[in-house]
Scaffold this motif. Structure first.
Motif, short mmCIF file in Angstrom:
data_model
loop_
_atom_site.label_atom_id
_atom_site.label_comp_id
_atom_site.label_asym_id
_atom_site.label_seq_id
_atom_site.Cartn_x
_atom_site.Cartn_y
_atom_site.Cartn_z
N MET A 75 0.80 -1.21 0.00
CA MET A 75 0.00 0.00 0.00
C MET A 75 0.84 1.27 0.00
SD MET A 75 -3.08 -1.20 2.42
CE MET A 75 -4.36 -2.26 1.78
N ASN A 76 2.14 1.13 0.25
CA ASN A 76 3.04 2.28 0.18
C ASN A 76 3.96 2.22 -1.04
OD1 ASN A 76 2.52 3.92 2.64
ND2 ASN A 76 2.83 1.92 3.58
N HIS A 77 3.79 1.19 -1.86
CA HIS A 77 4.60 1.03 -3.07
C HIS A 77 4.13 2.04 -4.12
CE1 HIS A 77 6.35 -0.95 -6.60
NE2 HIS A 77 7.19 -1.49 -5.73
N PRO A 78 5.03 2.57 -4.94
CA PRO A 78 4.64 3.55 -5.97
C PRO A 78 3.55 3.05 -6.93
CG PRO A 78 7.03 3.44 -5.81
CD PRO A 78 6.48 2.36 -4.93
N THR A 79 3.45 1.76 -7.13
CA THR A 79 2.44 1.25 -8.06
C THR A 79 1.03 1.28 -7.45
OG1 THR A 79 2.86 -1.02 -7.31
CG2 THR A 79 4.03 -0.27 -9.29
N TRP A 80 0.92 1.47 -6.14
CA TRP A 80 -0.40 1.52 -5.50
C TRP A 80 -1.26 2.61 -6.13
CZ3 TRP A 80 -3.44 -1.37 -2.64
CH2 TRP A 80 -4.51 -0.79 -1.97
N ASN A 81 -0.70 3.76 -6.39
CA ASN A 81 -1.46 4.87 -6.96
C ASN A 81 -1.82 4.65 -8.43
OD1 ASN A 81 -1.48 6.36 -4.57
ND2 ASN A 81 0.55 7.17 -4.99
N LYS A 82 -1.20 3.66 -9.05
CA LYS A 82 -1.46 3.39 -10.47
C LYS A 82 -2.45 2.24 -10.66
CE LYS A 82 3.15 4.95 -11.63
NZ LYS A 82 4.46 4.61 -12.15
N THR A 83 -2.89 1.61 -9.56
CA THR A 83 -3.81 0.48 -9.69
C THR A 83 -5.25 0.99 -9.71
OG1 THR A 83 -3.95 0.16 -7.30
CG2 THR A 83 -2.24 -1.08 -8.47
N THR A 84 -6.15 0.11 -10.10
CA THR A 84 -7.56 0.48 -10.16
C THR A 84 -8.18 0.47 -8.77
OG1 THR A 84 -8.32 -1.80 -10.42
CG2 THR A 84 -7.76 -0.58 -12.46
N ASP A 85 -9.28 1.16 -8.64
CA ASP A 85 -10.00 1.17 -7.37
C ASP A 85 -10.49 -0.24 -7.02
OD1 ASP A 85 -9.59 3.87 -6.96
OD2 ASP A 85 -11.52 4.44 -7.85
N THR A 86 -10.86 -1.00 -8.02
CA THR A 86 -11.32 -2.38 -7.80
C THR A 86 -10.20 -3.23 -7.21
OG1 THR A 86 -12.87 -2.19 -9.65
CG2 THR A 86 -12.30 -4.42 -8.93
N TYR A 87 -9.00 -3.09 -7.74
CA TYR A 87 -7.86 -3.84 -7.22
C TYR A 87 -7.56 -3.40 -5.78
CZ TYR A 87 -3.30 -5.92 -6.61
OH TYR A 87 -2.25 -6.64 -6.11
N LYS A 88 -7.59 -2.11 -5.54
CA LYS A 88 -7.33 -1.60 -4.19
C LYS A 88 -8.33 -2.17 -3.19
CE LYS A 88 -5.21 2.70 -5.69
NZ LYS A 88 -5.41 4.11 -5.91
N GLN A 89 -9.60 -2.18 -3.55
CA GLN A 89 -10.63 -2.71 -2.66
C GLN A 89 -10.42 -4.21 -2.42
OE1 GLN A 89 -12.84 -1.03 -0.80
NE2 GLN A 89 -11.77 0.76 -1.61
N SER A 90 -10.02 -4.93 -3.45
CA SER A 90 -9.75 -6.36 -3.29
C SER A 90 -8.60 -6.59 -2.32
CB SER A 90 -9.42 -7.00 -4.64
OG SER A 90 -10.52 -6.98 -5.49
N LEU A 91 -7.55 -5.81 -2.46
CA LEU A 91 -6.39 -5.96 -1.58
C LEU A 91 -6.75 -5.57 -0.15
CD1 LEU A 91 -3.47 -6.90 -1.73
CD2 LEU A 91 -2.81 -4.51 -1.87
N ILE A 92 -7.57 -4.56 0.02
CA ILE A 92 -8.01 -4.15 1.36
C ILE A 92 -8.83 -5.27 2.00
CG2 ILE A 92 -9.55 -2.56 2.60
CD1 ILE A 92 -8.48 -0.36 0.60
N ARG A 93 -9.71 -5.92 1.24
CA ARG A 93 -10.49 -7.04 1.78
C ARG A 93 -9.58 -8.22 2.13
NH1 ARG A 93 -14.09 -5.29 -2.13
NH2 ARG A 93 -13.44 -6.90 -3.59
N TYR A 94 -8.58 -8.47 1.29
CA TYR A 94 -7.61 -9.53 1.53
C TYR A 94 -6.83 -9.23 2.82
CZ TYR A 94 -4.30 -13.13 -0.20
OH TYR A 94 -3.55 -14.25 -0.37
N LYS A 95 -6.45 -8.00 3.00
CA LYS A 95 -5.75 -7.57 4.22
C LYS A 95 -6.64 -7.81 5.44
CE LYS A 95 -3.96 -3.45 6.51
NZ LYS A 95 -3.87 -2.00 6.45
#
Length: 64
Positions: A38-58
């Motif tokens: 979540m602090n990696h530079p690619t985090w800001n380049k991912t889709t909102d859907t991917y971010k939400q999936s990773l947050i649920r996984y976390k």
């Protein structure tokens, strides 16, 4: 982002989602893995859907 997790977190740093020889989550390593992603530079380049999936996984791994 997946490459960063696999190489940096799992291979280079030896952080793992589960305890060695167990199906019990490794909470300490999971905190490090998710903070890294979540602090990696690619985090800001991912889709909102991917971010939400990773947050649920976390939340699953950390029991939040």
């Amino acid at each position: 982002m997946l490459g960063g997790e696999e190489y940096t977190c799992h291979i280079k740093k030896q952080w793992h989602h589960y305890m060695k020889d167990s199906r019990n989550p490794n909470k300490t390593d999971n905190i490090k893995i998710f903070n890294y992603l979540m602090n990696h530079p690619t985090w800001n380049k991912t889709t909102d859907t991917y971010k939400q999936s990773l947050i649920r996984y976390k939340q699953f791994f950390l029991g939040e």
